[in-house]
Design a protein around this motif. Structure first.
Motif, PDB file in Angstrom:
ATOM      1  N   SER A 139      90.750   0.304 -38.371  1.00  0.00           N
ATOM      2  CA  SER A 139      90.602  -0.564 -39.705  1.00  0.00           C
ATOM      3  C   SER A 139      91.778   0.365 -40.642  1.00  0.00           C
ATOM      4  O   SER A 139      91.974   1.290 -40.891  1.00  0.00           O
ATOM      5  CB  SER A 139      89.160   0.658 -40.485  1.00  0.00           C
ATOM      6  OG  SER A 139      89.240   0.772 -41.106  1.00  0.00           O
ATOM      7  N   VAL A 143      86.971   5.735 -43.170  1.00  0.00           N
ATOM      8  CA  VAL A 143      86.011   4.721 -42.743  1.00  0.00           C
ATOM      9  C   VAL A 143      86.266   4.903 -40.886  1.00  0.00           C
ATOM     10  O   VAL A 143      85.590   5.094 -39.762  1.00  0.00           O
ATOM     11  CB  VAL A 143      86.146   3.368 -42.864  1.00  0.00           C
ATOM     12  CG1 VAL A 143      85.214   1.695 -41.977  1.00  0.00           C
ATOM     13  CG2 VAL A 143      85.979   2.881 -44.252  1.00  0.00           C
ATOM     14  N   ASP A 158      87.560  -3.595 -38.056  1.00  0.00           N
ATOM     15  CA  ASP A 158      86.986  -4.529 -39.247  1.00  0.00           C
ATOM     16  C   ASP A 158      87.778  -5.519 -39.206  1.00  0.00           C
ATOM     17  O   ASP A 158      88.239  -5.927 -38.124  1.00  0.00           O
ATOM     18  CB  ASP A 158      87.501  -3.895 -40.142  1.00  0.00           C
ATOM     19  CG  ASP A 158      87.419  -3.808 -41.846  1.00  0.00           C
ATOM     20  OD1 ASP A 158      86.993  -4.643 -42.009  1.00  0.00           O
ATOM     21  OD2 ASP A 158      87.590  -3.729 -42.638  1.00  0.00           O
ATOM     22  N   TYR A 159      87.050  -6.326 -39.674  1.00  0.00           N
ATOM     23  CA  TYR A 159      87.557  -7.955 -40.227  1.00  0.00           C
ATOM     24  C   TYR A 159      88.739  -8.631 -40.590  1.00  0.00           C
ATOM     25  O   TYR A 159      89.308  -8.510 -39.786  1.00  0.00           O
ATOM     26  CB  TYR A 159      86.463  -9.224 -40.573  1.00  0.00           C
ATOM     27  CG  TYR A 159      86.653 -10.539 -40.593  1.00  0.00           C
ATOM     28  CD1 TYR A 159      86.627 -10.926 -38.646  1.00  0.00           C
ATOM     29  CD2 TYR A 159      86.887 -11.389 -41.036  1.00  0.00           C
ATOM     30  CE1 TYR A 159      87.162 -12.311 -38.607  1.00  0.00           C
ATOM     31  CE2 TYR A 159      87.174 -12.117 -40.716  1.00  0.00           C
ATOM     32  CZ  TYR A 159      87.282 -13.543 -39.557  1.00  0.00           C
ATOM     33  OH  TYR A 159      87.648 -14.243 -39.350  1.00  0.00           O
ATOM     34  N   TYR A 197      83.132  -5.652 -37.367  1.00  0.00           N
ATOM     35  CA  TYR A 197      82.575  -5.074 -38.858  1.00  0.00           C
ATOM     36  C   TYR A 197      82.907  -5.746 -39.587  1.00  0.00           C
ATOM     37  O   TYR A 197      84.288  -5.796 -40.526  1.00  0.00           O
ATOM     38  CB  TYR A 197      81.894  -3.364 -38.849  1.00  0.00           C
ATOM     39  CG  TYR A 197      83.025  -2.407 -39.429  1.00  0.00           C
ATOM     40  CD1 TYR A 197      82.921  -1.681 -40.130  1.00  0.00           C
ATOM     41  CD2 TYR A 197      84.077  -2.059 -37.876  1.00  0.00           C
ATOM     42  CE1 TYR A 197      84.621  -2.207 -40.935  1.00  0.00           C
ATOM     43  CE2 TYR A 197      84.499  -1.284 -37.930  1.00  0.00           C
ATOM     44  CZ  TYR A 197      85.772  -1.082 -39.957  1.00  0.00           C
ATOM     45  OH  TYR A 197      85.875  -0.116 -39.414  1.00  0.00           O
ATOM     46  N   THR A 198      81.739  -6.506 -40.452  1.00  0.00           N
ATOM     47  CA  THR A 198      82.102  -7.708 -41.381  1.00  0.00           C
ATOM     48  C   THR A 198      80.753  -7.654 -42.941  1.00  0.00           C
ATOM     49  O   THR A 198      79.877  -7.178 -42.152  1.00  0.00           O
ATOM     50  CB  THR A 198      82.571  -8.285 -40.743  1.00  0.00           C
ATOM     51  OG1 THR A 198      83.203  -9.731 -42.320  1.00  0.00           O
ATOM     52  CG2 THR A 198      81.453  -9.481 -40.495  1.00  0.00           C
ATOM     53  N   ASP A 199      80.858  -8.041 -43.617  1.00  0.00           N
ATOM     54  CA  ASP A 199      80.415  -8.616 -44.280  1.00  0.00           C
ATOM     55  C   ASP A 199      80.880 -10.226 -45.216  1.00  0.00           C
ATOM     56  O   ASP A 199      79.617 -10.086 -45.465  1.00  0.00           O
ATOM     57  CB  ASP A 199      80.299  -7.231 -45.703  1.00  0.00           C
ATOM     58  CG  ASP A 199      81.484  -7.286 -46.759  1.00  0.00           C
ATOM     59  OD1 ASP A 199      82.616  -7.486 -45.784  1.00  0.00           O
ATOM     60  OD2 ASP A 199      81.462  -6.528 -46.975  1.00  0.00           O
ATOM     61  N   HIS A 202      77.374  -6.034 -38.922  1.00  0.00           N
ATOM     62  CA  HIS A 202      77.672  -6.119 -41.140  1.00  0.00           C
ATOM     63  C   HIS A 202      78.020  -4.822 -40.852  1.00  0.00           C
ATOM     64  O   HIS A 202      77.713  -3.928 -40.874  1.00  0.00           O
ATOM     65  CB  HIS A 202      75.874  -6.211 -41.064  1.00  0.00           C
ATOM     66  CG  HIS A 202      76.093  -6.490 -42.750  1.00  0.00           C
ATOM     67  ND1 HIS A 202      76.487  -5.821 -43.751  1.00  0.00           N
ATOM     68  CD2 HIS A 202      76.805  -8.202 -43.190  1.00  0.00           C
ATOM     69  CE1 HIS A 202      76.708  -6.944 -44.761  1.00  0.00           C
ATOM     70  NE2 HIS A 202      76.638  -7.472 -44.604  1.00  0.00           N
ATOM     71  N   LYS A 203      78.798  -4.572 -42.099  1.00  0.00           N
ATOM     72  CA  LYS A 203      79.365  -3.440 -42.632  1.00  0.00           C
ATOM     73  C   LYS A 203      78.286  -2.293 -43.584  1.00  0.00           C
ATOM     74  O   LYS A 203      78.571  -1.355 -43.382  1.00  0.00           O
ATOM     75  CB  LYS A 203      79.707  -3.472 -43.837  1.00  0.00           C
ATOM     76  CG  LYS A 203      81.420  -3.927 -43.246  1.00  0.00           C
ATOM     77  CD  LYS A 203      82.617  -4.250 -44.071  1.00  0.00           C
ATOM     78  CE  LYS A 203      83.554  -4.372 -43.496  1.00  0.00           C
ATOM     79  NZ  LYS A 203      85.631  -4.493 -44.403  1.00  0.00           N
ATOM     80  N   ASN A 204      76.817  -3.133 -43.782  1.00  0.00           N
ATOM     81  CA  ASN A 204      76.017  -2.455 -44.383  1.00  0.00           C
ATOM     82  C   ASN A 204      74.789  -1.963 -43.410  1.00  0.00           C
ATOM     83  O   ASN A 204      73.780  -0.796 -44.001  1.00  0.00           O
ATOM     84  CB  ASN A 204      75.118  -3.170 -45.811  1.00  0.00           C
ATOM     85  CG  ASN A 204      76.305  -3.396 -46.924  1.00  0.00           C
ATOM     86  OD1 ASN A 204      76.186  -2.711 -46.662  1.00  0.00           O
ATOM     87  ND2 ASN A 204      75.618  -4.153 -47.187  1.00  0.00           N
TER      88      ASN A 204
END
Length: 200
Positions: free
Chosen positions: A4, A9, A50-51, A77-79, A97-99
């Motif tokens: 990341s 994070v 992270d994406y 992990y991505t949004d 998902h990031k959330n």
């Protein structure tokens, strides 16, 4: 390995994973180049990434491992929903998902380490939604496709202007139209679109 560009994070994920999987040594990396070197020297047991990593995307990481025949279970992990269908159709990866909660990430880790794919409910819902459709290059005019190809090949607006015999103002207007039609918000997303749609 946790990849990341955000140290906070990376450390938070590392702390959560260590609390459950204490025997696993976690290597945290904030730079794609260093991650690729580390993966080639000694592939980790698992990659959580992270994406978007700086100017790169997880596609670069996955293609690198594919090219060097390195098989490491990977969680992304991505949004962003852009390109995820292409990503999971070409690579064996898990998606979170990031959330999502840490509990969800830990569930993804357990599933992924057992050689299965995990796609969290938020992403699965978006991918399976009947009216969900990714933007297509078919939305672009012939000239916009030419401009897009030039951008994806690294040309600057002045170079595109000279190549296509149009003004730089027109080049910028075409790019703005491309970004709007493809629902993109940054040059990174534009590059990602090019990769996932095999334009570059």
């Amino acid at each position: 390995m946790i990849l990341s560009q955000h140290r906070l994070v990376s450390e938070a994920i590392g702390s959560a994973v260590s609390s459950i999987h204490s025997k696993r040594l976690l290597h945290q990396c904030t730079n794609m180049e260093l991650a690729l070197i580390g993966i080639k020297q000694k592939p980790p047991e698992l990659i959580i990434t992270d994406y978007f990593i700086g100017q790169s995307t997880a596609h670069i990481l996955l293609k690198y491992m594919e090219r060097h025949m390195i098989k490491v279970p990977t969680i992304i992990y991505t949004d962003s929903q852009i390109g995820l269908k292409a990503l999971i159709s070409r690579h064996h990866v898990s998606l979170v998902h990031k959330n999502s909660s840490i509990k969800e990430l830990l569930r993804a880790i357990d599933v992924t380490l057992n050689n299965r794919t995990y796609i969290d409910s938020t992403i699965a819902y978006e991918l399976l939604k009947p009216n969900s459709s990714e933007p297509s290059i078919d939305l672009l005019s012939e000239r916009e496709v030419e401009v897009l190809n030039c951008y994806l090949n690294g040309l600057k607006p002045i170079e595109i202007s000279e190549k296509l015999h149009i003004s730089t103002k027109t080049v910028r207007a075409h790019k703005a139209n491309i970004m709007e039609k493809l629902q993109l918000n940054s040059d990174i997303e534009l590059a990602h679109f090019g990769i996932t749609h095999h334009i570059i």
